[in-house]
Design a protein around this motif. Sequence first.
Motif, short mmCIF file in Angstrom:
data_model
loop_
_atom_site.label_atom_id
_atom_site.label_comp_id
_atom_site.label_asym_id
_atom_site.label_seq_id
_atom_site.Cartn_x
_atom_site.Cartn_y
_atom_site.Cartn_z
N LEU A 43 74.29 63.47 4.52
CA LEU A 43 74.32 62.44 5.57
C LEU A 43 73.13 61.49 5.44
N SER A 44 71.93 62.03 5.33
CA SER A 44 70.70 61.24 5.18
C SER A 44 70.68 60.03 6.12
N LYS A 45 70.75 60.29 7.41
CA LYS A 45 70.67 59.16 8.35
C LYS A 45 69.83 59.56 9.56
N PRO A 46 69.31 58.54 10.27
CA PRO A 46 68.48 58.86 11.42
C PRO A 46 69.27 59.64 12.47
N ILE A 47 68.62 60.64 13.05
CA ILE A 47 69.26 61.42 14.11
C ILE A 47 69.62 60.50 15.28
N ALA A 99 85.72 64.44 9.50
CA ALA A 99 86.16 63.52 8.45
C ALA A 99 86.56 64.27 7.19
N GLU A 100 85.95 65.43 6.96
CA GLU A 100 86.26 66.25 5.77
C GLU A 100 87.32 67.31 6.09
N GLY A 101 87.79 67.33 7.33
CA GLY A 101 88.78 68.35 7.72
C GLY A 101 88.20 69.75 7.79
N ALA A 102 86.89 69.84 8.04
CA ALA A 102 86.24 71.16 8.08
C ALA A 102 86.60 71.90 9.37
N THR A 103 86.57 73.23 9.29
CA THR A 103 86.89 74.03 10.47
C THR A 103 85.66 74.71 11.06
N ARG A 104 84.57 74.69 10.29
CA ARG A 104 83.36 75.34 10.80
C ARG A 104 82.12 74.69 10.18
N ILE A 105 81.06 74.55 11.00
CA ILE A 105 79.78 74.07 10.48
C ILE A 105 78.87 75.29 10.33
N LYS A 106 78.47 75.55 9.08
CA LYS A 106 77.64 76.73 8.83
C LYS A 106 76.16 76.43 9.03
N GLU A 107 75.75 75.24 8.59
CA GLU A 107 74.33 74.91 8.64
C GLU A 107 74.15 73.40 8.77
N ILE A 108 73.19 73.01 9.60
CA ILE A 108 72.82 71.60 9.71
C ILE A 108 71.36 71.50 9.31
N ARG A 109 71.06 70.63 8.34
CA ARG A 109 69.66 70.50 7.88
C ARG A 109 69.10 69.17 8.36
N ILE A 110 67.95 69.26 9.00
CA ILE A 110 67.31 68.04 9.49
C ILE A 110 65.85 67.99 9.04
N SER A 111 65.28 66.80 9.04
CA SER A 111 63.86 66.63 8.73
C SER A 111 63.17 66.03 9.96
N ALA A 122 54.72 58.43 6.13
CA ALA A 122 55.55 59.61 6.38
C ALA A 122 55.02 60.37 7.59
N GLY A 123 55.90 61.09 8.22
CA GLY A 123 55.50 61.92 9.37
C GLY A 123 56.18 61.52 10.67
N ARG A 124 56.95 60.41 10.62
CA ARG A 124 57.66 59.99 11.84
C ARG A 124 59.17 60.21 11.72
N GLU A 125 59.59 60.96 10.69
CA GLU A 125 61.01 61.11 10.43
C GLU A 125 61.72 61.89 11.53
N LEU A 126 62.92 61.45 11.80
CA LEU A 126 63.87 62.23 12.60
C LEU A 126 65.21 61.99 11.90
N LEU A 127 65.47 62.80 10.86
CA LEU A 127 66.62 62.54 10.00
C LEU A 127 67.57 63.72 9.96
N ILE A 128 68.85 63.41 9.91
CA ILE A 128 69.82 64.46 9.64
C ILE A 128 70.12 64.36 8.14
N ASP A 129 69.79 65.44 7.41
CA ASP A 129 69.89 65.40 5.95
C ASP A 129 71.30 65.73 5.47
N SER A 130 71.78 66.90 5.90
CA SER A 130 73.09 67.32 5.40
C SER A 130 73.70 68.36 6.32
N VAL A 131 75.00 68.53 6.13
CA VAL A 131 75.75 69.50 6.92
C VAL A 131 76.55 70.37 5.96
#
Lengths: 116, 223
Positions: free
Chosen positions: B5-9, A20-32, A101-110
């Motif tokens: 993104l801040s959304k559930p996986i 969606a951002e027209g990116a050509t490479r993903i350097k890092e994916i941060r999850i919780s 808290a403690g049940r998270e499965l979240l994608i924070d940022s890319v």
Amino acid sequence: MHEMGICQSILDASFEAAEAEGATRIKEIRISVGELTEVVDFALQFAFESLSPGTLAEGGKLVVNRIPAKSRCPSCGTEFEHDRFETTCPECGNPFNENIAGRELLIDSVDVEKDD
Amino acid sequence: MEIDLSKPILDRNERLAEENRRVFDEKGVFVLDLMASPGAGKTSTILATIDALRDRYGIAVIEGDIASKVDAEKISAHGIPAVQINTGGACHLESDMIQRAISALDLDEIDLLIIENVGNLVCPTEFNLGENAKVMILSVPEGHDKPYKYPNIFEISEAVILNKYDTVSVFDFDEDDFRSVVGKLNPRAPIFPISATKGDGVSAWTEWLAGRIDAARASAEEV
């Protein structure tokens, strides 16, 4: 080994955002990932290494932020961190607490790169 | 450049679970996601549950297995509609599989839909299917120490069925220790010792379930 499916979901969401951002490479994916889930870092990293080659995320990193378990006592209002097996309120001894808290499965940022 | 993104996986599964939930609510179907190890007695428990409740509720079953139709055939032989899902290797059911399976059922005729998840104590715990309640079965031969090893499934289950209870003296199963650790992980969950194939203890479990079904109905009527 549900980490493979979880990792594929992480990658799918990341590709969608990157494209969606027209990116050509993903350097890092941060999850919780909450401590109360049974999602294992090692298995997630293994899945990432298996699934990312040949995609925008090839050579990128998966960074996992572990979130400790936390509950709130409905009787006295105390919020406290705890492990899995000892969830009693440390202030008033109430065993019936609300997990907050403690049940998270979240994608924070890319973190992505674009070609100029 | 950082994209927030801040959304559930498991966003996609969560969205499909909500869609399933809406369909079940609209049709007045109570959905039970039954989880256990392979061999704990999921199918036997379902058959005992059917026998106890079939006069009161229209019942159907979705069977999740990696392969084969044997479980769905057992349920069908009991005169109950059953749909078999073969995951082809996947270790748990997801909402899209349930969505496909319910298209083969007449939900207008169903009050209670029992989903038998794939035999596994870990993976099914993270996936909502649109159910009203997750319930797990531990069988006595698996050992009283399982809650220490697989805590999550005990934490998220609304009730714990302890099956093959007739073998408790043979297997050196420490019931006090089991109750104590389950009580720490999930103090609200009732524990129902049953022997599914012999029928002992089954009525306590099925009355609890009937109470949940009736309560869900009553709250739907209030809306």
